[in-house]
Design a protein around this motif. Structure first.
Motif, PDB file in Angstrom:
ATOM      1  N   TYR A   1      -1.533   4.920  -6.438  1.00 25.62           N
ATOM      2  CA  TYR A   1      -1.294   3.978  -5.351  1.00 25.62           C
ATOM      3  C   TYR A   1      -2.366   2.883  -5.395  1.00 25.62           C
ATOM      4  O   TYR A   1      -3.460   3.117  -5.910  1.00 25.62           O
ATOM      5  CB  TYR A   1      -1.344   4.697  -3.997  1.00 25.62           C
TER       6      TYR A   1
ATOM      7  N   PRO B   1       0.801  -1.224   0.000  1.00 26.14           N
ATOM      8  CA  PRO B   1       0.000   0.000   0.000  1.00 26.14           C
ATOM      9  C   PRO B   1       0.836   1.277   0.000  1.00 26.14           C
ATOM     10  O   PRO B   1       0.326   2.345  -0.323  1.00 26.14           O
ATOM     11  CB  PRO B   1      -0.818  -0.111   1.291  1.00 26.14           C
TER      12      PRO B   1
ATOM     13  N   HIS C   1      -4.538   1.785  -3.388  1.00 28.31           N
ATOM     14  CA  HIS C   1      -5.884   2.062  -2.867  1.00 28.31           C
ATOM     15  C   HIS C   1      -6.682   2.970  -3.795  1.00 28.31           C
ATOM     16  O   HIS C   1      -7.870   3.164  -3.598  1.00 28.31           O
ATOM     17  CB  HIS C   1      -5.785   2.686  -1.475  1.00 28.31           C
ATOM     18  N   GLN C   2      -6.012   3.545  -4.789  1.00 31.20           N
ATOM     19  CA  GLN C   2      -6.717   4.485  -5.663  1.00 31.20           C
ATOM     20  C   GLN C   2      -7.370   3.811  -6.863  1.00 31.20           C
ATOM     21  O   GLN C   2      -7.984   4.491  -7.683  1.00 31.20           O
ATOM     22  CB  GLN C   2      -5.739   5.566  -6.141  1.00 31.20           C
TER      23      GLN C   2
END
Lengths: 544, 318
Positions: free
Chosen positions: A157, A111, A159-160
């Motif tokens: 990233y 992450p 999480h995007q």
């Protein structure tokens, strides 16, 4: 032998297990498996959980997960036995000659680092190319895998981006060092059917275009039939059958393979509608502190002794609906009528009978039970709480319930850790049944189970429905399950019910767009299904 | 507004609020201490009239609430008041002392923080094997021995027997940096030994926790070496807990070094505070308390902000 890429001979893999209350002991997970794979071919490894398929896949990188050890045999990659390599020699194979695509890309990406850095890392580390070249190659792969904005995708990233995109990025990460072999470990299992089909197509194209060989591990025979050239069926760490895909799907030789191919054999005649036991009337709900409705104006009803299936992909509001009905999330509008009375909006306002008559069964049976309580205590608790049963009476009733879920006398004193996945789910069913409910909400109760085990659970639920006249609200994303068990169906999309009616009504054309997409995305167990669906979709979009 | 800016501003505002609350506590605390400055200055034989005069002169007859706000107003203007016992400006005297303490803490931190993190990484790399056990054993032993004992042991063996460094860590403005470093070498070693174990063990635990993640397996399957996996993939995800412990220890280096300062006769804040507590010099005690509170709050705020910044989900929202 010039074409031989991977050759596994008499592979034995063991592990040490620590069962509660017993001495640790060594078990054998893989008991002498042999196979070969030529360059550019795709071999599907299929079997139930515990069959050893992931373990075999990882052994092609000489890697054992957790306490797993390779105890015997040979694994030749490009002509040399990698089990005999030094740690340094092994590291030169991993990430260069053989790469890995994990089941949950969301967990498998770091992450804290940008996608590009992670995708190119192995290629650069092994000196296969410079960073610039690797980045160029990554962009080409992003494009090939159908990722949005391939030029800038790598700057994001993990999480995007969405789960489906991460799974494709993981495929790009595996292909970037230009390996000879990619191990795909259940790469689409965690995805929704509508997403799975795109990822599957992207992986298949990428394999074909790069000419890489692959081990494709899955428990879903219909999926593996779409991508592999040959299939190996595994059970309890042993090979059952190995052959060309066409032969395994159409002319399976072994009984076990036949069972796998013909799974979902349940015939369920839908019942005629009757006065409802549950009416969900105009429910709108949102989570506290958020600004949009997770459910908007949901209207469904369910007759006693019948099954209403709620289908939709993750995020469509299925489980939220269950939370509203059980009172865990008070709705902002609408009401719920149950057994002739209107239920209080939130849990605190509900009577003990409201609680008793409305039970739940969850997806993850092992986290839904206290690991420190025996099966007898777990099932006995609602008996004591709702009916005041104690001592011998309680034990007798518990045993009756265990008999109903087809588990014998020996189970009452066992702990959850000593049960298999299917048995755990059966205990959860017995616990729900103990309260003599009118309605049981089943939230993805078979999704975590292997197909044959899931089939057994569905049959049990149908039998119990007949015997106890209990209604099921069955939440699932698996349309095959829906066909097997439902009397009526509600299709949910973005918090709304887009299609609702009896099973026949919902599954008969003409469809609305979303239901059409959903139904068309369920993998079918025949060769060429993926191509057929994709080409028909292309024609449609060309026609528009 | 960028959510991260909002979070950071929130932390800053909270820090200021906390500091005001701490100042009130310190003031109230020194108010309820037994004893009377006027009495202790003039002695037991003082006449009531003389005591009353001195109290009026020192401003002790004004109501406490008003005195608190006067004091707080002064502090905000950089005026920490005047020492009751030697009539010197507190800000001036303390400035020099604080400089000395920070000098000592700075060098202790420069050595101990990287060393602790490196040892933590090393312990993870060789988890369960002898380097791990050796590192854990030695650091645990050093934290278990009282710091004054380590101090005297080092003085005996290093300064007295080996004739290296000095036993007394006196420094003054006239000394060059080299001379100063030579003077503080022993206290720096003692402080390093004291704070090392805590930081090292937290680094080890935080990274081991991250090592269970699926992305570590991904990194291993890329063929990276163990140390690269730990440093490049595990460490960035373990920064938040590590920074918190590092900051707690840095705060300790500033506010908790009284014993070490006394052992090595080092002219820092700790000695200053202890001296004036003994003399019931309330304004000095209050000022020291406030500075210590500010250091603590600041460092913890920095730890919070670094934790926020190290989280990519907050740094780069969807």
């Amino acid at each position: 032998m010039g074409n031989m890429l991977l050759e596994v001979r008499g592979l034995k893999i063991g592990a040490t297990i620590h069962p509660p209350g017993e001495k640790s002991r060594d078990i054998e997970i893989v008991k002498g498996v042999s196979f070969t794979l030529e360059k550019g071919r795709v071999l599907g490894l299929i079997g139930e959980s515990g069959a050893g398929k992931s373990t075999i896949g990882l052994s092609s990188m000489a890697y054992g997960r957790g306490g797993v050890r390779i105890t015997g045999g040979e694994v030749h990659v490009n002509g040399r036995d990698i089990l005999k390599l030094s740690p340094r020699g092994l590291r030169a194979v991993r990430g260069a000659e053989v790469t890995y695509v994990a089941q949950s890309a969301a967990a498998a990406f770091n992450p804290a680092k940008k996608l590009m850095e992670q995708v190119t890392e192995a290629a650069v580390h092994h000196g296969r190319c410079s960073r610039e070249e690797a980045e160029k190659r990554a962009v080409v792969l992003f494009k090939k895998l159908g990722l949005p904005n391939p030029e800038t995708f790598g700057n994001r990233y993990p999480h995007q981006v969405s789960g489906g995109q991460l799974q494709r990025a993981m495929t790009a990460m595996a292909l970037c060092p230009q390996p000879d072999l990619v191990v795909f470990d259940e790469p689409t299992t965690a995805l929704d059917v509508t997403t799975q089909i795109d990822v599957l197509a992207a992986i298949k194209d990428a394999i074909r275009d790069t000419g890489v060989a692959a081990l494709y591990i899955t428990h879903d025979l219909a999926v593996v039939a779409q991508v592999s050239d040959e299939i190996m069926v595994l059970r309890h760490g042993e090979m059952v059958e190995h052959g060309e895909t066409d032969q395994i799907i159409n002319r399976p030789a072994k009984e076990y393979t036949q069972a796998l191919v013909s799974v979902r054999s349940i015939e369920h005649q839908e019942k005629t509608l009757a006065a409802p036991v549950l009416t969900v009337d105009g429910i709108t709900a949102r989570y506290r502190g958020t600004k949009f409705d997770v459910l908007s104006d949901v209207n469904v009803s369910l007759a006693p002794g019948q099954t209403l299936a709620i289908v939709g992909e993750s995020g469509s509001g299925k489980s939220t609906l269950a939370r509203v009905i059980t009172g865990l999330l008070p709705p902002s509008a609408g009401k719920i009528d149950f057994a002739g009375r209107t239920l209080s909006r939130d849990l605190a306002g509900r009577s003990r009978d409201d609680l008793r008559e409305l039970q739940m069964i969850y997806q993850m049976a092992d986290v839904a039970m206290n690991p420190r309580q025996t099966v007898g205590t777990i099932i006995g608790r609602p008996l004591e709480f709702y009916f005041g049963l104690k001592g011998e009476a309680k034990r007798k009733r518990t045993q009756e319930l265990l008999d109903q879920i087809e588990m014998g006398a020996g189970f009452i004193d066992r702990y959850p850790a000593e049960l298999s996945g299917g048995q755990k789910q059966r205990v959860c069913i017995a616990r729900a049944l103990a309260a003599k409910p009118k309605l049981i909400i089943c939230d993805e109760v078979t999704s975590a189970l292997d197909p044959l085990v899931a089939d057994g659970i569905l049959k049990l639920l149908l039998d119990l429905q007949k015997a106890e006249d209990v209604a099921y609200l069955f939440i699932t994303h698996d349309l095959a399950t829906v066909k097997a068990i439902a009397d009526s169906i509600a299709v949910m999309f973005k918090g709304r019910v887009v299609r609702y009616g009896t099973k026949t009504e919902v599954l008969t054309p003409p469809f609305d767009d979303y239901t059409d997409l959903l139904l068309g995305s369920v993998p079918e167990m025949r060769l060429g299904w993926l191509e057929d669906v994709l080409s028909s979709r292309r024609m449609e979009s060309a026609g528009n | 507004m960028h959510p991260i800016l909002k979070l950071v501003l929130q932390r800053l505002a909270l820090g200021c609020l906390l500091l005001v609350a701490a100042s009130a506590l310190i003031f109230a605390g020194t108010m309820i201490l037994p004893g009377d400055v006027a009495q202790s200055i003039l002695g037991q034989s003082a006449t009531p009239q003389a005591l009353a005069n001195l109290r009026a002169e020192l401003g002790l007859d004004v109501p406490p609430v008003q005195r608190y706000f006067d004091w707080l107003g002064g502090v905000l203007h950089g005026d920490l008041g005047t020492s009751l016992t030697n009539r010197l400006d507190i800000a001036d005297t303390m400035g020099k002392r604080l400089g000395n303490t920070l000098f000592l803490a700075f060098w202790a931190a420069i050595i101990s923080v990287p060393l602790a993190i490196f040892l933590g990484l090393l312990a993870v790399r060789y988890e369960g094997r002898w380097p791990d056990k050796l590192i854990s054993g030695v650091t645990l032993a050093s934290i278990s021995i009282p710091e004054f004992l380590i101090g005297y042991v080092l003085i005996y063996f290093i300064a007295v027997k080996l004739r290296m460094f000095t036993t007394v860590a006196m420094i003054n403005d006239g000394m060059s940096l080299g001379e100063k470093l030579n003077a503080i070498a022993l206290p720096v070693i003692v402080l390093t030994l004291v704070v090392l174990a805590h930081m090292m063990r937290m680094t080890r635990a935080a990274i081991l926790n991250v090592m269970q993640s699926a992305y570590i397996e991904t990194a291993e399957l890329k063929g990276l070496s163990s140390f690269k996996v730990i440093a490049r993939h595990a460490f960035p995800n373990a920064i938040a807990p590590i920074v918190n412990v590092v900051m707690l220890n840095l705060a300790y280096l500033v506010v908790g070094v009284v014993v070490v300062e006394v052992v090595f006769v080092y002219p820092g804040m700790g000695q200053y505070l202890v001296d004036h507590v003994a003399k019931r010099d309330v304004p000095v005690v209050q000022a020291c308390g406030l500075v210590f509170a500010a250091v603590y709050i600041c460092l913890n705020m920095i730890a919070d902000i670094v934790s926020i910044l190290s989280n990519p989900r907050l740094r780069h929202p969807k």
